[in-house]
Design an enzyme around this catalytic site. Structure first.
Site, PDB file in Angstrom:
ATOM      1  N   CYS A  43       0.736  -1.339  -0.116  1.00 46.48           N
ATOM      2  CA  CYS A  43      -0.014   0.034  -0.134  1.00 46.48           C
ATOM      3  C   CYS A  43       1.134   1.433  -0.057  1.00 46.48           C
ATOM      4  CB  CYS A  43      -1.027  -0.088   1.292  1.00 46.48           C
ATOM      5  SG  CYS A  43      -0.011   0.113   2.810  1.00 46.48           S
ATOM      6  N   GLU A 117       8.348  -1.460   8.992  1.00 48.82           N
ATOM      7  CA  GLU A 117       7.979  -2.903   9.491  1.00 48.82           C
ATOM      8  C   GLU A 117       7.774  -2.937  10.765  1.00 48.82           C
ATOM      9  OE1 GLU A 117       7.643  -4.878   7.085  1.00 48.82           O
ATOM     10  OE2 GLU A 117       9.170  -4.299   5.308  1.00 48.82           O
TER      11      GLU A 117
END
Ligand SMILES: [Zn+2]
Length: 251
Positions: A43, A117
């Protein structure tokens, strides 16, 4: 020219700004913020992370970039559109407060921290980030996946939902093969969607010429991830491309 706010100013709406008008705010009582951006794979989270870093740097601020299990295998934040910057790899044992304090002790400024992350952070590490925000006035921008392949929140994501000042879904549209908005990550092994296994299996998503699309990439172990809409995630339907037209991949 952007006018600088007076010392100690906060934004009129009291909201964190991705691009603060001021530079080094450590000397001011203005609050820092913990902001979490989340979404499915592909995304644009890493791209946004690097954009935020770029915008902050242009304001004369100094950042510390952190990542975990980076898809390139090197300690850097890399995006599929080709941007990359060196980052510090943090494993679950790292105290991120000490990481920042060590930088300060070595004479480096750290005005903000970017964590890519961030779904892989432990709850404790998220709490450490919040402490950096509240006690040391370091802005923290965290970027991570919302849910794992079972459509459950990652632990780091859950703690960020609980503690962040601001939580934003990354708005870049990722589409399921059916054309609906992609929300969930499917783990695919041997062409079939699986719902059991370790939470974290990081696929190598380095671009492979002519094969990997933005949504599909295989690693050596044959594990790949694919973004699906909620309905097709529930049904385990991967679409016509990987399994052939009309075939259903059910397990
Ligand atoms: Zn779909």
């Amino acid at each position: 020219m952007t006018p600088s706010p007076p010392d100690g100013a906060v934004s009129p709406l009291g909201q964190p700004s991705v691009v603060p008008a001021s530079g080094d705010r450590r000397g001011y009582p203005a609050p820092a913020h913990l902001v979490f951006f989340h979404g499915p794979m592909d995304c644009g989270k890493s791209t946004l992370a690097l954009q935020v870093d770029h915008n902050q740097s242009r304001q004369g601020r100094h950042g510390l970039l952190l990542t975990q299990g980076d898809r390139s295998g090197n300690p850097q934040i890399s995006s599929r559109v080709g941007l990359r910057r060196e980052a510090v790899e943090v494993d679950v044992e790292v105290d991120v407060r000490l990481l920042v304090r060590d930088r300060w002790a070595a004479g480096h400024r750290v005005d903000y921290v970017i964590v890519d992350e961030a779904q892989f952070l432990t709850g404790t590490q998220v709490e450490q980030l919040a402490e950096l925000v509240d006690e040391s006035h370091v802005d923290v921008y965290a970027f991570g996946l919302t849910t794992d392949f079972r459509a459950r929140l990652f632990p780091g994501t859950q703690r960020l939902f609980e503690l962040a000042d601001d939580v934003q879904r990354v708005q870049v549209e990722v589409l399921c093969w059916c054309g609906l908005r992609g929300l969930l990550n499917a783990r695919v092994v041997g062409g079939a969607m699986v719902r059991e296994g370790a939470t974290v299996v990081v696929a190598d998503t380095a671009p492979a010429a002519g094969t990997a699309t933005a949504e599909v990439a295989d690693d050596d172990a044959g594990v790949r991830y694919q973004v699906l809409c909620r309905r097709h995630h529930a049904r385990g339907q991967l679409g016509p491309t990987p399994t052939g037209p009309g075939q259903l991949a059910l397990r």
